[in-house]
Design an enzyme around this catalytic site. Structure first.
Site, mmCIF file in Angstrom:
data_model
loop_
_atom_site.group_PDB
_atom_site.id
_atom_site.type_symbol
_atom_site.label_atom_id
_atom_site.label_comp_id
_atom_site.label_asym_id
_atom_site.label_seq_id
_atom_site.Cartn_x
_atom_site.Cartn_y
_atom_site.Cartn_z
ATOM 1 N N CYS A 2 25.738 136.964 33.154
ATOM 2 C CA CYS A 2 26.890 136.280 33.634
ATOM 3 C C CYS A 2 26.786 134.911 34.054
ATOM 4 C CB CYS A 2 27.649 137.162 34.651
ATOM 5 S SG CYS A 2 28.120 138.659 34.186
ATOM 6 N N ARG A 27 24.007 133.139 29.170
ATOM 7 C CA ARG A 27 23.955 134.293 30.085
ATOM 8 C C ARG A 27 24.669 135.188 29.781
ATOM 9 N NH1 ARG A 27 21.282 131.919 34.624
ATOM 10 N NH2 ARG A 27 21.982 133.846 35.673
ATOM 11 N N ASN A 99 28.550 137.506 39.356
ATOM 12 C CA ASN A 99 27.381 137.688 38.799
ATOM 13 C C ASN A 99 26.656 138.845 39.706
ATOM 14 O OD1 ASN A 99 25.188 138.193 37.233
ATOM 15 N ND2 ASN A 99 24.476 135.887 37.878
ATOM 16 N N GLU A 493 15.479 141.657 18.168
ATOM 17 C CA GLU A 493 16.390 140.915 18.891
ATOM 18 C C GLU A 493 17.535 140.165 18.218
ATOM 19 O OE1 GLU A 493 14.554 139.549 23.275
ATOM 20 O OE2 GLU A 493 13.758 138.579 21.550
ATOM 21 N N HIS A 509 -2.187 157.072 13.784
ATOM 22 C CA HIS A 509 -1.761 158.218 14.774
ATOM 23 C C HIS A 509 -0.218 158.246 14.883
ATOM 24 C CE1 HIS A 509 -5.784 158.676 16.027
ATOM 25 N NE2 HIS A 509 -6.030 157.469 16.263
#
Length: 613
Positions: A2, A27, A99, A493, A509
């Protein structure tokens, strides 16, 4: 998370607020809103980005000398118009932006509902606005005293700014756990409020970073700062070092690309003036002032989140190799909720780009309460992590606006390399000559990254081939296992392609079951003591028809006939290879995301500074 921005003064507030929101949009960008106070309280807010807010405002009357705005990363309540900030109190007198997270909001809300309050959103923030007004009316308190009294009932984190229609020329701001900075304008009574300094630097260089539990009260053109217990505080006014030019794209299409290309400079700035290679000497105040403590530490614990955790994994190899220390690398979010065994001769190194990561701050606080020494590695001057640290070092990467971290990662690795070398010297685990040799090679890294960046066109063509892939696997060994993790994180992302990083030997594995002719596998196979083992892992992938992209040292042609694609990067010593090998992986992620039409700088569901748990 925020973004908060506010203004009071002689200028028009709306242009300042809207420009500030654009700079803070990294943000959070689930919704955005503004409140303007000019006789009446005008609220404009909407789901989506700041551009949606501008469209909503359109040609409305926005004249006001007091205003505030908010860009949201959703915590309580889905992203929609109703949950967007600012929020109003029951009467509509108070407007608040926030925030953080009010953890006991449900309990507070239940009490307010029983007293007849009605709510129009699902947020914890609206509860706080109602609570402040309720306390002010029932306890007959001033607005400032009602804010203090209300915040004493709050459990959680907050940075808030409050406007009141019935108290014009009056702004109140407070923080606990979430960052808030106050800019002091050139005119009497002019103040700026923001989550960080980026919206402020254009107007003033003088700022006050509010401390936890502090409340800033602007009234009658003067500001006073008090503790939550009503004790007047003496503010420390700092001079901003940030330049406006650093916040612009500089001709690049995206901030992320700009920041990738800034890495030669950001790495240089991170080590500049901190050592003398010919003599193997250091000029780091944190090493000098805490030499006795650092020399005698018995164990090192590195904490961070996301990319900073990956930097800590690289540092684990550095500290073990150089300083011969036992090292543990911990997710701050897990460390803080355990009951870790800590001793007074432990060194805890907290790594964060923003300096405001909530989980890392909580882990630091836990470490200090258990008497460990805490060292901060951070990029933002004046942020909370440096203030909480016993000692530390700034990375000097400059502002990083792209949500996916690039230059902050390599700057962190650079500073951690210096710290590992410095402690090695104090402990006598490396000769001066050996330290000097690493320093000399570190001085060559910026030029070698410049050369690696020339691979861009080659990686564009590679990205065209793999932009529609559904999965990626990244493999590395030793120092480059964390690079594989970071490469996978960058891809997922910003491109939303599922990607996993693994130690190369661990592939057999489990992950080897996923490999087929449709699976791209990025293998970091630069020169190292593990090279032959990595080649064996490549052969295992090819035996299952996997498509291999190999990152190799310049001049290595031995894999050309074995793998599908080769990316040659400048050679360096193994300990510094993550600084170079991460560059093509950043470029690959960037170009694939752009080709997929993704918002590179503001990927969905993410935010830059994670100030909530």
């Amino acid at each position: 998370m925020c973004g908060i921005v506010g203004y009071i003064g002689k200028r028009e507030a709306y242009p300042i607020v809207i420009k500030g929101l654009k700079r803070l949009e990294y943000r959070g960008y689930d919704s955005a809103g503004v409140a303007l106070l000019n006789g009446d309280m005008r609220i404009y807010k909407t789901k989506g980005k700041v551009a949606n807010l501008e469209e909503l405002v359109g040609k409305s009357d926005v004249s006001a000398h007091i205003g505030m705005g908010h860009t949201r990363w959703a915590t309580h309540g889905e992203p929609n118009d109703a949950n967007a900030h600012p929020h109003l109190s029951d009467s509509g007198d108070l407007s608040i932006i926030h925030n953080g997270i009010i953890e006991n909001y449900a309990t507070l809300k239940e009490g307010l509902l029983q007293r007849g309050h009605k709510f129009s959103s699902d947020t914890d923030t609206e509860v706080l606005a109602h609570l402040i007004e309720d306390v002010m009316q029932n306890a007959k308190l001033s607005l400032a005293d009602a804010v203090r009294a209300s915040l004493k009932q709050v459990v959680g984190a907050y940075a808030i700014v409050i406007l009141s229609k019935n108290h014009p020329e009056h702004v109140i701001a407070a923080r606990k756990g979430s960052p808030l900075v106050v800019g002091i304008g050139s005119d009497r009574g002019e103040y700026f409020f923001a989550s960080d300094a980026t919206p402020i630097v254009e107007y003033t260089k003088k700022v006050v970073y509010l401390k936890d539990g502090e409340i800033a009260i602007v009234e009658n053109q003067e500001m006073i700062i008090k503790s939550i217990d009503n004790v007047v505080q003496v503010p420390y006014v700092q001079e901003l070092e940030l330049n406006l030019e650093q916040l612009e794209k500089g001709g690049y299409e995206h901030f992320m690309l700009k920041e990738i290309y800034e890495q030669p400079k950001s790495i240089f700035d991170s080590y500049r003036g901190r050592f003398d290679a010919p003599t193997g000497t250091f000029h780091m105040r944190s090493l000098e002032e805490h030499a006795d403590k650092l020399k005698d530490i018995k164990r090192l614990i590195l904490i961070g989140c996301g990319t900073s955790w990956h930097a800590g994994l690289v540092a684990e190899y550095l500290f073990e190799d150089f300083a011969r220390l036992p090292v543990e690398v911990e997710y701050a979010s897990e460390f803080r909720y355990r009951n870790p065994v800590l001793y007074s001769d432990d060194l805890v190194v907290a790594i964060s780009q923003s300096g405001e990561t909530a989980d890392t701050l909580a882990a630091m606080d836990l470490s200090k309460r258990k008497s460990a020494t805490v060292f901060g590695v951070c990029n933002v001057v004046g942020s909370s992590i440096p203030r909480l640290s016993d000692a530390g070092a700034y990375t000097h990467a400059g502002p990083e606006i792209g949500v996916a971290s690039t230059k902050a990662f390599t700057a962190q690795v650079t500073v951690l390399t210096l710290l590992a070398l410095g402690i090695a010297k104090l402990r006598g685990t490396m000769s001066i000559q050996a330290i000097s040799e690493v320093m000399k090679e570190l001085e060559q890294i910026p030029a070698k990254i410049e050369k690696a960046l020339k691979l861009n066109d080659e990686i564009v063509e590679l990205s065209k081939l793999y932009k529609d892939s559904r999965n990626f696997l990244y493999l590395g060994r030793g120092y480059n296992f964390p690079v594989a993790l970071e490469g996978a994180l960058k891809l997922k992302e910003i491109s939303y392609i599922h990607a996993e990083g693994y130690p190369a030997a661990e592939m057999k594995h489990g992950p080897i079951a996923l490999i087929d002719a449709e699976m791209p596998v990025v293998v970091i196979a630069t020169n190292s003591e593990h090279y032959e083992k990595v080649v064996s892992n490549i052969q295992e992938v090819k035996a299952r028809k996997g498509r291999v992209i190999a990152v190799v040292s310049e001049g290595n042609k031995t894999l050309n006939s074995l793998v599908d694609h080769v990316i040659e990067v400048p050679e360096t010593i193994e300990a510094l290879s993550p600084l170079i090998n991460t560059i093509p992986l950043q470029l690959l992620s960037y170009h694939i995301a752009v080709m997929r039409g993704c918002n590179v700088d503001q990927p969905r569901n993410l935010a830059k500074s994670v100030t909530v748990e």
